[in-house]
Design a protein around this motif. Sequence first.
Motif, PDB file in Angstrom:
ATOM      1  N   LYS A 191      63.142 -22.016 -10.119  1.00  9.41           N
ATOM      2  CA  LYS A 191      61.817 -21.420 -10.263  1.00  9.41           C
ATOM      3  C   LYS A 191      60.980 -22.362 -11.108  1.00  9.41           C
ATOM      4  CE  LYS A 191      59.297 -17.425 -12.068  1.00  9.41           C
ATOM      5  NZ  LYS A 191      59.376 -16.150 -12.833  1.00  9.41           N
TER       6      LYS A 191
ATOM      7  N   TYR B 105      55.272 -20.622 -13.240  1.00 10.68           N
ATOM      8  CA  TYR B 105      55.215 -19.446 -14.111  1.00 10.68           C
ATOM      9  C   TYR B 105      53.748 -19.070 -14.312  1.00 10.68           C
ATOM     10  CZ  TYR B 105      60.089 -20.424 -15.085  1.00 10.68           C
ATOM     11  OH  TYR B 105      61.442 -20.649 -14.959  1.00 10.68           O
TER      12      TYR B 105
ATOM     13  N   VAL C 195      58.326 -18.586 -22.332  1.00  8.13           N
ATOM     14  CA  VAL C 195      59.322 -19.241 -21.477  1.00  8.13           C
ATOM     15  C   VAL C 195      60.354 -19.902 -22.371  1.00  8.13           C
ATOM     16  CG1 VAL C 195      59.690 -20.933 -19.657  1.00  8.13           C
ATOM     17  CG2 VAL C 195      57.541 -19.650 -19.739  1.00  8.13           C
TER      18      VAL C 195
ATOM     19  N   VAL D  12      52.655 -24.242 -14.970  1.00  9.86           N
ATOM     20  CA  VAL D  12      52.375 -22.969 -15.640  1.00  9.86           C
ATOM     21  C   VAL D  12      50.883 -22.683 -15.521  1.00  9.86           C
ATOM     22  CG1 VAL D  12      54.302 -23.187 -17.248  1.00  9.86           C
ATOM     23  CG2 VAL D  12      52.079 -24.080 -17.898  1.00  9.86           C
TER      24      VAL D  12
END
Length: 499
Positions: A156, A159, A188, A82
């Motif tokens: 995925k 982020y 998230v 992230v």
Amino acid sequence: MLSLSSLPSSSYLTLHSHQNKLFFDPLISQRFDRRKINIENFRCYTIKCRLTKTKDSSSSSPNANTLTKEPHKYFDQVIITVRAGDGGHGAVLGVPSQSVAGSNLKGKQNKEKTRWKSSYKRDFDGTLILPAGGHGGDVVIYADEGKDTLLEFHRKSRYNAKRGGNVDAMGVLSSLLRDGLAAPTLRVPVPVGTVVKHKRGKLLADLAQPGEEVIVARGGQGGISLLEVPDHRRKRMMALTTNVMRDDSDKVLVLGQPGEEVSLELILRVVADVGLVGLPNAGKSTLLAAITHAKPDIADYPFTTLMPNLGRLDGDPTLGAERYSSEATLADLPGLIEGAHLGKGLGRNFLRHLRRTSLLVHVVDTAAENPVNDYRTVKEELRMYNPDYLERPYIVVLNKIDLPEARDRLPSLTEEIFRIGSDEVTYETEMSSEDAVQSLSSIEGAKEDIFSPGTSNKDKKDKEIEDYPRPLAVVGVSVLKGIRINEMLKEIRAALRKC
């Protein structure tokens, strides 16, 4: 200077040594005359060069086909990256000339000049407030009841939050200038029961309740704005604000700060009050479907259950209005086999999901060849993985008593199982929040052990199965035929009240 482009386009490189110095072959012809150098002083070395292809990090992640065929291998653990948003940039502003500002003042010159001075934003002490870049977006991970697995994070795994807005400036200080827009927070969602920690690092949060959240990456601060003024007005402007540019090196303050970027490991632990354990085909999924509204896969071959199934057990109807407070969640785990604590079968991947349970239900197939040995096998695997699992309250369900061979030996099986254990030990059903957090922070890898304070790992594993508590109850049932289901539910609810 020798460039790589000047070297021969060959995979062989020739080096020459002269007086303890190395020279590339192209350099010799440039710096020395081969005819004037004694060839005996040279030594020739040939180095074979080979290009290697770096391993692509993305190749280790499972593809979509693998996730569809083998979701049980990836649903409860993943590593993601992230990045929070960068801060927005400030601006270098010029101060408008007072002569230009007052060139059109006629009649009411003093009044307009006072209004011009007071139109800028000022702090309580009279200093100017200059616009700043927007704050970068933070990254927040929160527990969502609508999520069940971590499979989507394998598809995925990165982020990024948005960056903050820049100061919308035209180069001149004006009362119309505003701060850059702050970027929104990136939220998230993860399943309830997810443990968030740095990759191979410290624990950040244990999201065991719906709505719990943790900030995992903070956005960068926005850059400030600076005033660019002539030298003769600098001293006067510094009395109004300290954001006066002294030289070009101050322009670095205008740039927004970068946001944090971290790699996180997400580990899912099923949140359940009761855990169903046993060998494959013991009837755990059938029991879960019989007493809850869950619809697990049921078949007559082993390892039908590949991922934990959850079901909600209704409250005790004898409690009246308090029945809703006595509801419980049951978790059906994949079957254990001998050597599960060493990674055999599917057991080791799912034994950690018993961490949050307060009651265990051992499901034993009484129609098997040796039910007592099967019961001992499951308890031994739990002891070798985490001895604390055997110190929790548990009951034993002897399933399939509708079969003739099981019905005949039910009394002897019940008596023999009751003899396995000790009455001198007590259940450890409580753990302080401080001890729980401390134990969670020591997680490393898939095998995670929590031990109560004051007792070492070796001491607990040296204990035999007979040294742990006896079951609270042993109940014979036939889940498929619906025989003695109410008696089993009564014992489960009674055991939950003791927890």
